[in-house]
Design an enzyme around this catalytic site. Sequence first.
Site, short mmCIF file in Angstrom:
data_model
loop_
_atom_site.label_atom_id
_atom_site.label_comp_id
_atom_site.label_asym_id
_atom_site.label_seq_id
_atom_site.Cartn_x
_atom_site.Cartn_y
_atom_site.Cartn_z
N LYS A 132 17.95 36.08 -3.65
CA LYS A 132 19.25 36.71 -3.67
C LYS A 132 20.30 35.73 -3.16
O LYS A 132 19.95 34.87 -2.35
CB LYS A 132 19.27 38.01 -2.86
CG LYS A 132 18.66 37.99 -1.46
CD LYS A 132 19.07 37.02 -0.42
CE LYS A 132 20.47 36.96 0.08
NZ LYS A 132 20.66 35.94 1.18
N TYR A 217 23.27 42.35 1.87
CA TYR A 217 22.27 43.27 2.47
C TYR A 217 22.87 44.65 2.71
O TYR A 217 22.19 45.67 2.54
CB TYR A 217 21.73 42.70 3.79
CG TYR A 217 20.74 41.57 3.59
CD1 TYR A 217 19.40 41.83 3.35
CD2 TYR A 217 21.16 40.25 3.63
CE1 TYR A 217 18.49 40.80 3.16
CE2 TYR A 217 20.26 39.21 3.43
CZ TYR A 217 18.94 39.49 3.21
OH TYR A 217 18.03 38.46 3.00
P1 NAD Z 1 18.00 25.54 2.29
O1 NAD Z 1 19.22 24.69 2.26
O2 NAD Z 1 17.20 25.57 3.53
O3 NAD Z 1 17.01 25.13 1.11
C1 NAD Z 1 17.48 24.89 -0.21
C2 NAD Z 1 16.54 23.94 -0.91
O4 NAD Z 1 17.06 23.64 -2.20
C3 NAD Z 1 16.40 22.60 -0.17
O5 NAD Z 1 15.05 22.22 -0.13
C4 NAD Z 1 17.19 21.64 -1.03
O6 NAD Z 1 16.69 20.31 -0.98
C5 NAD Z 1 17.00 22.24 -2.41
N1 NAD Z 1 18.02 21.84 -3.39
C6 NAD Z 1 17.77 21.57 -4.66
N2 NAD Z 1 18.87 21.19 -5.30
C7 NAD Z 1 19.86 21.21 -4.39
C8 NAD Z 1 21.25 20.92 -4.46
N3 NAD Z 1 21.85 20.52 -5.60
N4 NAD Z 1 21.98 21.07 -3.33
C9 NAD Z 1 21.42 21.48 -2.19
N5 NAD Z 1 20.10 21.78 -2.08
C10 NAD Z 1 19.33 21.63 -3.16
O7 NAD Z 1 18.48 27.00 1.86
P2 NAD Z 1 17.67 28.34 2.08
O8 NAD Z 1 18.12 28.99 3.33
O9 NAD Z 1 16.22 28.09 1.89
O10 NAD Z 1 18.24 29.25 0.88
C11 NAD Z 1 17.78 29.12 -0.46
C12 NAD Z 1 17.97 30.45 -1.20
O11 NAD Z 1 17.20 31.44 -0.55
C13 NAD Z 1 19.40 30.96 -1.24
O12 NAD Z 1 19.66 31.59 -2.47
C14 NAD Z 1 19.45 31.98 -0.13
O13 NAD Z 1 20.41 33.00 -0.32
C15 NAD Z 1 18.05 32.54 -0.20
N6 NAD Z 1 17.56 33.08 1.10
C16 NAD Z 1 17.02 34.30 1.11
C17 NAD Z 1 16.55 34.84 2.30
C18 NAD Z 1 15.89 36.18 2.32
O14 NAD Z 1 15.61 36.69 3.41
N7 NAD Z 1 15.59 36.77 1.18
C19 NAD Z 1 16.68 34.11 3.48
C20 NAD Z 1 17.24 32.84 3.43
C21 NAD Z 1 17.68 32.33 2.22
#
Ligand code: NAD
Length: 366
Positions: A132, A217
């Site tokens: 999401k 949320y």
């Molecule tokens: P994060 O920044 O920790 O991880 C993102 C990943 O994507 C990294 O490994 C990064 O290297 C990679 N990536 C690939 N292409 C990229 C680019 N062009 N720019 C930046 N990063 C790139 O982020 P996250 O917290 O893991 O969030 C990722 C997704 O998960 C988002 O959509 C976020 O909303 C969602 N999320 C959901 C929950 C949940 O509880 N459902 C919790 C946290 C995050």
Amino acid sequence: MSSRRRFLHQAAVSALAFSFVPLLSPARSRHTAPVLRVAIMGLGSYGTRVADAMLGCTRARLTGLISGTPAKLQAWRAKYTIPEKNCYNYQTFDQIKNNPDIDAVYVITPNALHHDQVIRVAAAGKHVICEKPMALNPTQAQEMIDACRKANVKLLVGYRMHFEPHTLEVIRQRQHGAFGKILFFQGLSGFRIGDPSQWRLNPQLSGGGSMMDIGIYSVNGARYMIGEDPIWVTAQETKTDPVRFKPGIEETIQFQMGFPGGAVASCLSTYNLNFLDKFFLDGADGFAELQPATNYGPIQGRTDKGPLNQPVVTHQTVQMDQMAGILLDGATPVVPVDGQEALKDLKIIEAIYAAAKTGNKVPVQL
Ligand code: NAD
């Protein structure tokens, strides 16, 4: 985790997963059920949480990785015992089409990437689970739904709270009339965001500010707690720090939603306040409260009759086991987790942004 702790954890999770099976429709023995083989795309902080949680799954297993960083692939391969032939980067992952070890790809990348990545996974003939918000806007979301339908693959969105026991108990009680006619919902969703250089504060990658990330949320929670979809929204934006929160990144939005049965919701989404994670549902004959309502837990709650004492689970473990049931058995979750469900949230968020901009009450058609 020591092997003993891991064993106890897995035993507890397995017992819980088993106790969850009746939530889903097909009657099928857990012991003969096939396992969903999942590749994670985006090895960031949430991807890591999902991968670790999947170690406790009985019906889902991590079998593939997609990352642009070779060092991460190497570390994850060792940690989760993934063969090199199941590892891809963002240029090569279309080849997953020819990999029989992978049934589904879980897209866990920054929001702006979901649209193209989901469409490419669908074209490769694999089921997709997408984090999401599913997309940046309803148009993108519809294109993703259409692509998955055309490719004859299923599209699910990572709405982990739809499998959380306290949440499901409130929904069950509301469906059985425990709270009477539902009149009011309050949703508070916020945290104080850190590192100013992160993609969440870059509108090109996030598609918006707190609403897209955490306010969603309260949007989604209002719908599953009340059990209806809204028909109008109003909204007001407050920005106290325009340097930190640039144009296109809203800091705080208060929004209200009206529901066909007469209930109203009053919600707050913010990147500038901590300790905001609470749902309150008020009916003519009772109330339910969840606080915390959506963080990684333990979720806690009570109703007017007393505390909720549901089991504490690792959300992503239960989510992935249940999603395996949906993808492999055609099981039906209590609250949908498909693309249409996510499209509704994006339509509501679009209306909230329009309402905040104009000050008008904006009708919502889902
Ligand atoms: P994060 O920044 O920790 O991880 C993102 C990943 O994507 C990294 O490994 C990064 O290297 C990679 N990536 C690939 N292409 C990229 C680019 N062009 N720019 C930046 N990063 C790139 O982020 P996250 O917290 O893991 O969030 C990722 C997704 O998960 C988002 O959509 C976020 O909303 C969602 N999320 C959901 C929950 C949940 O509880 N459902 C919790 C946290 C995050």
